[in-house]
Design a protein around this motif. Structure first.
Motif, mmCIF file in Angstrom:
data_model
loop_
_atom_site.group_PDB
_atom_site.id
_atom_site.type_symbol
_atom_site.label_atom_id
_atom_site.label_comp_id
_atom_site.label_asym_id
_atom_site.label_seq_id
_atom_site.Cartn_x
_atom_site.Cartn_y
_atom_site.Cartn_z
ATOM 1 N N PHE A 176 -18.660 38.858 -18.191
ATOM 2 C CA PHE A 176 -18.916 37.772 -17.252
ATOM 3 C C PHE A 176 -17.729 36.809 -17.197
ATOM 4 O O PHE A 176 -17.232 36.481 -16.111
ATOM 5 C CB PHE A 176 -20.197 37.033 -17.646
ATOM 6 C CG PHE A 176 -20.417 35.749 -16.916
ATOM 7 C CD1 PHE A 176 -20.739 35.745 -15.563
ATOM 8 C CD2 PHE A 176 -20.312 34.529 -17.568
ATOM 9 C CE1 PHE A 176 -20.954 34.558 -14.877
ATOM 10 C CE2 PHE A 176 -20.523 33.340 -16.895
ATOM 11 C CZ PHE A 176 -20.842 33.352 -15.550
ATOM 12 N N TYR A 177 -17.289 36.352 -18.347
ATOM 13 C CA TYR A 177 -16.191 35.383 -18.360
ATOM 14 C C TYR A 177 -14.873 36.010 -17.901
ATOM 15 O O TYR A 177 -14.066 35.356 -17.249
ATOM 16 C CB TYR A 177 -16.078 34.691 -19.718
ATOM 17 C CG TYR A 177 -17.203 33.702 -19.894
ATOM 18 C CD1 TYR A 177 -17.235 32.541 -19.128
ATOM 19 C CD2 TYR A 177 -18.260 33.940 -20.763
ATOM 20 C CE1 TYR A 177 -18.281 31.632 -19.238
ATOM 21 C CE2 TYR A 177 -19.301 33.036 -20.880
ATOM 22 C CZ TYR A 177 -19.305 31.889 -20.116
ATOM 23 O OH TYR A 177 -20.345 30.996 -20.210
ATOM 24 N N LYS A 178 -14.692 37.270 -18.181
ATOM 25 C CA LYS A 178 -13.512 37.977 -17.679
ATOM 26 C C LYS A 178 -13.564 38.048 -16.148
ATOM 27 O O LYS A 178 -12.564 37.848 -15.472
ATOM 28 C CB LYS A 178 -13.417 39.372 -18.291
ATOM 29 C CG LYS A 178 -12.129 40.078 -18.004
ATOM 30 C CD LYS A 178 -12.005 41.365 -18.792
ATOM 31 C CE LYS A 178 -10.641 41.972 -18.588
ATOM 32 N NZ LYS A 178 -10.446 43.171 -19.387
ATOM 33 N N GLY B 10 -25.062 30.849 -16.985
ATOM 34 C CA GLY B 10 -24.445 32.066 -17.504
ATOM 35 C C GLY B 10 -25.464 33.016 -18.106
ATOM 36 O O GLY B 10 -26.666 32.731 -18.159
ATOM 37 N N PRO B 11 -25.002 34.157 -18.601
ATOM 38 C CA PRO B 11 -25.881 35.217 -19.101
ATOM 39 C C PRO B 11 -26.778 34.821 -20.281
ATOM 40 O O PRO B 11 -27.789 35.454 -20.517
ATOM 41 C CB PRO B 11 -24.926 36.330 -19.516
ATOM 42 C CG PRO B 11 -23.599 35.985 -18.993
ATOM 43 C CD PRO B 11 -23.599 34.539 -18.644
ATOM 44 N N ASN C 193 -19.903 36.365 -5.448
ATOM 45 C CA ASN C 193 -19.609 37.797 -5.400
ATOM 46 C C ASN C 193 -19.708 38.485 -6.760
ATOM 47 O O ASN C 193 -19.373 39.666 -6.874
ATOM 48 C CB ASN C 193 -18.226 38.031 -4.779
ATOM 49 C CG ASN C 193 -18.244 37.792 -3.288
ATOM 50 O OD1 ASN C 193 -19.066 38.353 -2.574
ATOM 51 N ND2 ASN C 193 -17.365 36.934 -2.821
ATOM 52 N N LEU C 194 -20.153 37.761 -7.792
ATOM 53 C CA LEU C 194 -20.339 38.371 -9.106
ATOM 54 C C LEU C 194 -21.593 39.232 -9.072
ATOM 55 O O LEU C 194 -22.652 38.778 -8.648
ATOM 56 C CB LEU C 194 -20.481 37.300 -10.193
ATOM 57 C CG LEU C 194 -19.242 36.469 -10.499
ATOM 58 C CD1 LEU C 194 -19.604 35.370 -11.486
ATOM 59 C CD2 LEU C 194 -18.121 37.329 -11.034
ATOM 60 N N ASN C 195 -21.473 40.451 -9.507
ATOM 61 C CA ASN C 195 -22.617 41.367 -9.533
ATOM 62 C C ASN C 195 -22.759 41.969 -10.925
ATOM 63 O O ASN C 195 -21.780 42.107 -11.652
ATOM 64 C CB ASN C 195 -22.425 42.499 -8.515
ATOM 65 C CG ASN C 195 -22.392 41.980 -7.098
ATOM 66 O OD1 ASN C 195 -23.271 41.232 -6.684
ATOM 67 N ND2 ASN C 195 -21.372 42.360 -6.350
ATOM 68 N N GLY C 196 -23.983 42.339 -11.278
ATOM 69 C CA GLY C 196 -24.219 43.031 -12.539
ATOM 70 C C GLY C 196 -24.386 42.124 -13.742
ATOM 71 O O GLY C 196 -24.335 42.592 -14.875
ATOM 72 N N PHE C 197 -24.578 40.831 -13.505
ATOM 73 C CA PHE C 197 -24.765 39.891 -14.608
ATOM 74 C C PHE C 197 -26.114 39.206 -14.444
ATOM 75 O O PHE C 197 -26.583 38.979 -13.342
ATOM 76 C CB PHE C 197 -23.656 38.833 -14.626
ATOM 77 C CG PHE C 197 -22.276 39.414 -14.764
ATOM 78 C CD1 PHE C 197 -21.826 39.886 -15.989
ATOM 79 C CD2 PHE C 197 -21.442 39.498 -13.669
ATOM 80 C CE1 PHE C 197 -20.560 40.430 -16.110
ATOM 81 C CE2 PHE C 197 -20.166 40.031 -13.782
ATOM 82 C CZ PHE C 197 -19.737 40.506 -15.004
ATOM 83 N N ASN C 198 -26.711 38.837 -15.552
ATOM 84 C CA ASN C 198 -27.973 38.113 -15.529
ATOM 85 C C ASN C 198 -27.670 36.619 -15.409
ATOM 86 O O ASN C 198 -27.754 35.877 -16.378
ATOM 87 C CB ASN C 198 -28.772 38.418 -16.804
ATOM 88 C CG ASN C 198 -30.130 37.763 -16.785
ATOM 89 O OD1 ASN C 198 -30.688 37.481 -15.736
ATOM 90 N ND2 ASN C 198 -30.663 37.507 -17.970
#
Length: 114
Positions: A21-23, A102-103, A78-83
Motif C-alpha cells: 500500500f505505502y509503496k 489505511g489497511p 486509483n489504488l486497487n487491491g487494498f483494504n
C-alpha cells in the motif's frame, strides 16, 4: 536539546499488504529488520512494524501534507487491491483534505494547506 526529526511507528494488521500500500502511494520501502521497515518519501520518514493492536491502529491519525490535493486524490482513487477507504476532497478553513483509512485502520489526513 535540539530535535532533528520525529518518526512514528505504524502498526500493521497485514505487514506485507501495508508495505505494498505505502509503496503504491510512492514511498520507498527499506527493511530495517524482519519485523520493521522504513518508509521514505523525500525527507519524510516513518516506520511500519509487524505488530498490530486494533485499538491503537484505529485511533492513530497522521497528516500527510501534499502540494497538490487533486493529484493526491487521483492517485488514491486509483489504488486497487487494498483494504482501504477514503472520502472525497473536503474544504476546511486551513486547506483541502482527503480522509484516507489505511489497511490497518490508520487515518491519514492527506492535506494541501492554504
Amino acid at each position: 536539546m535540539q530535535v532533528d526529526d520525529i518518526r512514528i511507528f505504524i502498526p500493521c494488521k497485514n505487514y506485507e499488504q501495508s508495505q505494498r500500500f505505502y509503496k503504491a502511494l510512492g514511498f520507498k520501502i527499506e527493511d530495517a529488520s524482519n519485523d520493521l521497515c522504513v518508509c521514505t518519501f523525500g525527507e519524510c520518514t516513518f516506520f511500519l512494524q509487524r505488530y498490530y493492536n486494533k485499538t491503537f491502529a484505529e485511533n492513530l491519525m497522521l497528516q500527510l501534507c501534499v502540494l497538490n490535493i487533486d493529484e493526491a486524490y487521483e492517485l488514491i482513487s486509483n489504488l486497487n487491491g487494498f483494504n482501504i477507504r477514503f472520502e472525497g476532497i473536503k474544504q476546511e478553513p486551513w486547506g483541502s483534505v482527503i480522509y484516507l483509512w489505511g489497511p490497518s485502520g490508520e487515518l491519514w489526513h492527506v492535506t494541501e494547506l492554504n
